[in-house]
Design a protein around this motif. Structure first.
Motif, short mmCIF file in Angstrom:
data_model
loop_
_atom_site.label_atom_id
_atom_site.label_comp_id
_atom_site.label_asym_id
_atom_site.label_seq_id
_atom_site.Cartn_x
_atom_site.Cartn_y
_atom_site.Cartn_z
N HIS A 135 0.84 -1.21 0.00
CA HIS A 135 0.00 0.00 0.00
C HIS A 135 0.87 1.26 0.00
O HIS A 135 0.59 2.21 -0.72
CB HIS A 135 -0.91 -0.02 1.23
CG HIS A 135 -1.79 1.18 1.36
ND1 HIS A 135 -2.61 1.65 0.35
CD2 HIS A 135 -1.96 2.07 2.40
CE1 HIS A 135 -3.25 2.73 0.74
NE2 HIS A 135 -2.86 3.00 1.98
N GLY A 136 1.94 1.24 0.79
CA GLY A 136 2.86 2.36 0.79
C GLY A 136 3.52 2.56 -0.56
O GLY A 136 3.64 3.70 -1.04
N ARG A 204 -5.51 14.39 3.94
CA ARG A 204 -6.25 13.34 3.24
C ARG A 204 -5.75 11.94 3.60
O ARG A 204 -6.29 10.94 3.12
CB ARG A 204 -6.16 13.55 1.72
CG ARG A 204 -6.75 14.89 1.28
CD ARG A 204 -6.34 15.24 -0.14
NE ARG A 204 -6.78 16.60 -0.47
CZ ARG A 204 -6.33 17.29 -1.52
NH1 ARG A 204 -5.44 16.74 -2.34
NH2 ARG A 204 -6.78 18.51 -1.75
N LEU A 205 -4.70 11.88 4.41
CA LEU A 205 -4.11 10.59 4.78
C LEU A 205 -4.75 10.04 6.05
O LEU A 205 -4.99 10.77 7.01
CB LEU A 205 -2.60 10.74 5.00
CG LEU A 205 -1.75 11.17 3.81
CD1 LEU A 205 -0.31 11.37 4.26
CD2 LEU A 205 -1.83 10.15 2.68
N ASP A 209 -2.36 4.95 6.14
CA ASP A 209 -1.59 5.52 5.02
C ASP A 209 -0.22 5.99 5.50
O ASP A 209 0.80 5.74 4.86
CB ASP A 209 -2.33 6.69 4.38
CG ASP A 209 -3.66 6.32 3.78
OD1 ASP A 209 -3.77 5.21 3.22
OD2 ASP A 209 -4.59 7.14 3.86
N ILE A 210 -0.22 6.71 6.62
CA ILE A 210 1.03 7.25 7.17
C ILE A 210 1.96 6.11 7.56
O ILE A 210 3.17 6.13 7.27
CB ILE A 210 0.74 8.17 8.36
CG1 ILE A 210 0.06 9.46 7.87
CG2 ILE A 210 2.02 8.49 9.13
CD1 ILE A 210 -0.34 10.42 8.98
N ALA A 214 5.49 5.61 5.60
CA ALA A 214 6.72 5.69 6.38
C ALA A 214 7.50 4.38 6.32
O ALA A 214 8.73 4.37 6.17
CB ALA A 214 6.40 6.05 7.83
N GLY A 215 6.78 3.26 6.44
CA GLY A 215 7.45 1.96 6.40
C GLY A 215 8.09 1.68 5.06
O GLY A 215 9.22 1.19 4.99
N TYR A 216 7.37 2.01 3.99
CA TYR A 216 7.92 1.75 2.66
C TYR A 216 9.10 2.67 2.35
O TYR A 216 10.16 2.21 1.91
CB TYR A 216 6.83 1.93 1.59
CG TYR A 216 7.36 1.77 0.19
CD1 TYR A 216 7.67 0.51 -0.32
CD2 TYR A 216 7.58 2.89 -0.62
CE1 TYR A 216 8.18 0.37 -1.60
CE2 TYR A 216 8.09 2.76 -1.90
CZ TYR A 216 8.39 1.50 -2.39
OH TYR A 216 8.91 1.36 -3.66
#
Length: 244
Positions: A135-136, A204-205, A209-210, A214-216
């Motif tokens: 997703h990221g 909008r996040l 999402d965050i 951040a992980g990706y």
């Protein structure tokens, strides 16, 4: 007292302050780690007050919350230094360090770190589930048109190394730092010149999402080309005040 004279005095006082702070940092450091300078009045020597947190070459440190600043566009770095000085971005040590520095001095600091190209840190394996990392990746590469979230690459460049003059690179930053900054943008604690495109996007996040972004981003390997993209090499999806 004439305005120009006051300005010159403030600039001189600021230079002295940064020199004193640098001397204090060096005095507390392990002598074996303190570099030798040919010129003690050089910018390399003066920015020793910065490198304790950001690394000797601005590459960042092992702390999650002291980011890499080397190689970021000078315009971006200058904007952040001004924001810390003027209080629109709040972090007490930075606010104190640059409180009395002139625009000219801040510009010199920004240009110094913008020219540095130290190696990127090794990529960090993410503990996130594969579905969340995917997703990221989707948000970074494609965005989400249904929610009017542009791809990170659309503004931060195809290599995510930033864009001149005011958009920073995202590679080489740690996961927790990225998550914290996105959260601050969303909450309005970080602000940029109007139109503030990052605040608009961040609102909008969702939390997931965050976490995914951040992980990706924190798991990405170093790019082959570290320099920011030239200005306006691509059409940006939003008008950003930082690019003016």
């Amino acid at each position: 007292m004439p305005r120009r004279t006051r300005s010159l005095l403030r600039g001189s006082a600021a230079a002295v302050l940064l020199t004193v702070l640098t001397a204090s940092v060096l005095a507390q450091a392990d002598p074996a780690t303190v570099p030798k300078f040919k010129d003690l009045d050089s910018m390399e020597a003066r920015v020793q007050g910065c490198v304790t947190c950001h690394g000797q070459q601005g590459q960042g440190t092992s702390s999650d919350y002291f980011p890499r600043i080397a190689g970021k566009p000078a315009g971006y770095l200058l904007n952040q230094l001004r924001a810390f000085r003027d209080g629109s971005r709040r972090y007490a040590p930075m606010n104190y360090l640059v409180a009395y520095l002139s625009d000219d001095y801040l510009r010199e600091i920004a240009e110094y770190f913008a020219k540095l190209r130290p190696p990127f840190p090794a990529a960090q394996a993410s503990a996130l589930p594969a579905t969340l990392l995917d997703h990221g990746r989707t948000l970074v590469q494609n965005g989400d048109t249904n929610r009017q979230i542009p791809a990170c690459m659309a503004c931060h460049g195809p290599n995510l190394t930033g864009m001149e003059p005011g958009i920073p690179g995202l590679v080489g930053l740690r996961t927790n730092y990225i998550a914290a900054q996105l959260t601050r943008w969303r909450a309005g604690e970080r602000r940029a010149a109007a139109p503030d495109c990052m605040h608009r996007i961040a609102t909008r996040l969702e939390e997931t999402d965050i976490q995914a972004l951040a992980g990706y981003l924190g798991s990405l390997a170093a790019p082959r080309e570290a320099a920011p993209d030239a200005r306006n090499t691509q059409r940006m999806p939003l008008t950003c005040g930082s690019q003016r």
